[in-house]
Write a protein that holds these residues in place. Structure first.
Motif, PDB file in Angstrom:
ATOM      1  N   ILE A  98      59.743 126.464 132.919  1.00  0.00           N
ATOM      2  CA  ILE A  98      58.323 126.748 132.739  1.00  0.00           C
ATOM      3  C   ILE A  98      57.928 128.059 133.403  1.00  0.00           C
ATOM      4  CG2 ILE A  98      57.382 125.607 134.782  1.00  0.00           C
ATOM      5  CD1 ILE A  98      55.152 124.549 132.981  1.00  0.00           C
ATOM      6  N   PHE A  99      58.824 128.634 134.170  1.00  0.00           N
ATOM      7  CA  PHE A  99      58.499 129.896 134.838  1.00  0.00           C
ATOM      8  C   PHE A  99      58.789 131.086 133.948  1.00  0.00           C
ATOM      9  CE2 PHE A  99      59.485 127.348 138.804  1.00  0.00           C
ATOM     10  CZ  PHE A  99      58.188 126.877 138.840  1.00  0.00           C
ATOM     11  N   HIS A 108      57.792 133.121 130.978  1.00  0.00           N
ATOM     12  CA  HIS A 108      56.581 133.343 130.225  1.00  0.00           C
ATOM     13  C   HIS A 108      56.791 133.175 128.728  1.00  0.00           C
ATOM     14  CE1 HIS A 108      52.942 135.873 129.213  1.00  0.00           C
ATOM     15  NE2 HIS A 108      52.490 134.966 130.018  1.00  0.00           N
ATOM     16  N   THR A 138      56.239 129.613 127.893  1.00  0.00           N
ATOM     17  CA  THR A 138      54.843 129.182 127.954  1.00  0.00           C
ATOM     18  C   THR A 138      54.091 129.709 126.737  1.00  0.00           C
ATOM     19  OG1 THR A 138      54.170 131.043 129.342  1.00  0.00           O
ATOM     20  CG2 THR A 138      54.834 129.044 130.462  1.00  0.00           C
ATOM     21  N   LYS A 139      54.511 130.865 126.244  1.00  0.00           N
ATOM     22  CA  LYS A 139      53.871 131.371 125.025  1.00  0.00           C
ATOM     23  C   LYS A 139      54.207 130.480 123.833  1.00  0.00           C
ATOM     24  CE  LYS A 139      53.597 136.253 124.597  1.00  0.00           C
ATOM     25  NZ  LYS A 139      54.275 137.548 124.879  1.00  0.00           N
ATOM     26  N   LEU A 153      54.958 127.389 124.013  1.00  0.00           N
ATOM     27  CA  LEU A 153      54.190 126.182 124.306  1.00  0.00           C
ATOM     28  C   LEU A 153      52.761 126.322 123.786  1.00  0.00           C
ATOM     29  CD1 LEU A 153      55.484 123.918 125.752  1.00  0.00           C
ATOM     30  CD2 LEU A 153      54.646 124.804 127.917  1.00  0.00           C
ATOM     31  N   HIS A 154      52.203 127.472 124.054  1.00  0.00           N
ATOM     32  CA  HIS A 154      50.848 127.731 123.597  1.00  0.00           C
ATOM     33  C   HIS A 154      50.774 127.656 122.079  1.00  0.00           C
ATOM     34  CE1 HIS A 154      47.449 130.602 122.664  1.00  0.00           C
ATOM     35  NE2 HIS A 154      46.869 129.629 123.313  1.00  0.00           N
ATOM     36  N   GLU A 213      51.103 123.956 121.128  1.00  0.00           N
ATOM     37  CA  GLU A 213      49.929 123.183 121.499  1.00  0.00           C
ATOM     38  C   GLU A 213      48.757 123.461 120.563  1.00  0.00           C
ATOM     39  OE1 GLU A 213      46.493 121.969 124.167  1.00  0.00           O
ATOM     40  OE2 GLU A 213      46.866 123.930 123.300  1.00  0.00           O
ATOM     41  N   ILE A 230      54.551 117.567 127.553  1.00  0.00           N
ATOM     42  CA  ILE A 230      55.510 118.588 127.940  1.00  0.00           C
ATOM     43  C   ILE A 230      56.403 118.096 129.073  1.00  0.00           C
ATOM     44  CG2 ILE A 230      55.717 120.894 128.936  1.00  0.00           C
ATOM     45  CD1 ILE A 230      52.893 121.364 127.587  1.00  0.00           C
ATOM     46  N   ILE A 272      55.431 138.714 130.485  1.00  0.00           N
ATOM     47  CA  ILE A 272      54.370 139.536 130.993  1.00  0.00           C
ATOM     48  C   ILE A 272      54.919 140.626 131.890  1.00  0.00           C
ATOM     49  CG2 ILE A 272      53.951 138.226 133.116  1.00  0.00           C
ATOM     50  CD1 ILE A 272      50.990 138.353 132.500  1.00  0.00           C
ATOM     51  N   LEU A 273      56.155 140.477 132.329  1.00  0.00           N
ATOM     52  CA  LEU A 273      56.713 141.418 133.301  1.00  0.00           C
ATOM     53  C   LEU A 273      56.746 142.841 132.768  1.00  0.00           C
ATOM     54  CD1 LEU A 273      59.725 139.481 134.826  1.00  0.00           C
ATOM     55  CD2 LEU A 273      57.645 140.230 135.989  1.00  0.00           C
TER      56      LEU A 273
END
Lengths: 329, 329
Positions: free
Chosen positions: B69-70, B72, B75-76, B78-79, B82, B94, B272-273
């Motif tokens: 989950i760390f 990014h 998580t994108k 996932l978005h 969702e 999740i 995002i890095l």
DNA sequence: ATGAAAGCGCTAACAG
DNA sequence: CTGTTAGCGCTTTCAT
């Protein structure tokens, strides 16, 4: 999917015998138990979760609403919640409010249909800005317990887990001053949210004469910071959120500031950005995973005893020094 | 929590009348409907989700297993999942495998108890490395549909959504060459996972004589890259994952390389890095949100028709130029 | 020690 | 158009 009934038929016993045997009831003889357990294993029996939930009137599930899944800070909290919940046999359902009041409301409404036993949330930007609490009161009238993490609403007595934003921010200003840096600026892109406000109050309590650049989001932040660094004399900057930190660092380098020799930067830390910045940012570590864990524990307490007094847990931050800061002490 | 039964009693009608009225059945008179709807609204009636699920034998919920989950990138995705699920009235549960086979198995086992209608997952590092597929076959024997995203296992025919790693990587090498950069290095910290392998194959298909630094994780990467840049002549680098990208950029700057004049860097982009790197990295954009959306759609298709042929969706990437790359074309 | 029966809240086939 | 009934899969009380 194999059911109790099927196991019972196959063994020519009743459904209730099977049920009791599988929960290792003392009412059932060792022999029968053995027989039943064996078949259950062989058939790979798993109790139907939905049926159990309906019967028990609880779901062993907690709902989480986070404002923003792109913020590493929240995913760390999520991780804390998820791992802690798992330990106690709880599942985690996650929804995202995208900082919108409406999305937040919808999530809570959905959670209210019996899907979860309790809720963990950080209110959205909008919710905080307009101080909307009706939807939380409704939750309360339905007797669904909830816990706030990271952010909260002053007007609403409730369980919450927060960090000591005020002191953390104040202490950094004092640190700068003790190190002989007196041209201090403070930069924030989280003006609206409770943590941002508390941090600002903290720095002001340390020193009323700071240069403050404050925005509601990181849009335009780049230009504002550039303007500040060009016009004003600054040798130390505290950024109240990580995005400000990284942006400030990059602008400063673009303008050829020598870091940390001419300019020290400290930033509140929400995630992974500061870790891979160059030079690496000194950060105020917020122990996000712990926030998640403690929040879940608070909810668990309340699930077990709804009469408890509302509790506020304040977690300490820690300052983690890296190359972006001069430290002569 | 108010139930159908309570509404029925209060209005002195039967439970089924209320149920039908609330689902706007044509069997019920307009007048009765109005009366029932009004009371339901007043009492803030919400159907008990658990009961509905038990009755319908479906949960309108999908389970997601992400490795980390760390990251990014996930998580994108996932978005994407969702938001797409929400549109179709599905909820999302999740879980996180932390790149561990065991955690992945446990998640699937939990999902198998009737909690979800289908599963979306990216297999863990371990799962890929050891090519373990038993737990997926078990899912199949239980007739729980699943879809892979981002990563997959060659040996298992299934629905999946992936990006064109091979071509994306190959094309960057060609781009470098067309721009006259011929001392090319490739850096990766994702040696084990399918995407990492495909990208490597891609670059090799373009040019067999590349300098390759390859690790299983970002640990030690820093040193390896520093060694490479000190010993070898390099004027272009492709990083196969974002962490490598940012680390390489920082090392190069530490070693005083002029970027992009002396050294061009391109990186696969997961989050995002790279956005907040300085100078900003040129990235291969993977459209993570779209991966999530398409994955959900694939699952939805299968939920509706379990007999469909297995499908593989390959999404194109796009090269997004920023300051870390010289482009003379 | 085992089983019958009730019921969690809902839907839907069937009857009236 | 409305109501009765059965049943989803499980747990639990009560009877045997």
């Amino acid at each position: 999917m194999i059911t109790l009934k099927q196991l019972a038929q196959e063994l020519k016993v009743s459904v209730s015998t099977v049920s009791k045997a599988l929960s290792d009831s003392h009412e059932i003889s060792a022999e029968t138990k053995k027989k039943i357990l064996a078949l259950a294993k062989e058939r790979n029996y798993i109790p139907n979760n939905t049926a159990v939930n309906l019967r028990r009137k609880q779901t062993k599930t907690v709902g989480v609403v986070i404002p923003n899944i792109f913020n590493h800070f929240y995913t760390k909290i999520l991780h804390g919640i998820e791992s802690e919940a798992k330990k106690s046999g709880y599942k985690t359902i996650i929804t995202i409010s995208n900082e919108k009041l409406q999305d937040e409301k919808e999530s809570l409404e959905y959670f209210s249909n019996g899907s979860v036993d309790g809720i963990l949330l950080a209110p959205s930007d909008e919710t905080e800005k307009y101080k909307k609490i009706d939807h939380f009161l409704e939750l309360r009238s339905k007797e669904i317990p909830f816990v706030f993490f990271d952010r909260f609403i002053d007007e609403l007595p409730c369980d919450k887990v927060i960090i000591d934003d005020f002191d953390s921010a104040k202490n950094v200003i004092h640190f700068f001053e003790k190190n002989g840096m007196n041209d201090i600026a403070v930069i924030s892109s989280i003006k609206n949210i409770s943590t941002g406000k508390l941090r600002k109050q903290g720095v002001l309590s340390a020193n009323k004469n700071l240069k403050i650049v404050e925005l509601e989001s990181e849009i335009n932040l780049q230009d504002k910071v550039e303007e500040l660094l060009k016009k004003e004399k600054v040798n130390a900057i505290l950024c109240l959120d990580e995005l400000s930190g990284v942006i400030t660092l990059n602008i400063a380098r673009k303008l050829k500031f020598k870091i940390p020799k001419e300019l020290s930067i400290v930033s509140f830390n929400q995630g992974i950005l500061s870790k891979y910045s160059f030079p690496r940012l000194t950060t105020i570590n917020q122990h996000a995973t712990q926030i998640g864990r403690e929040s879940f524990q608070l909810l668990l307490n309340r699930l077990q005893d709804s009469k408890l007094e509302y509790q506020t847990k304040v977690l300490k931050t820690s300052l983690k020094f890296h190359k972006s800061t001069k430290n002569t002490l």
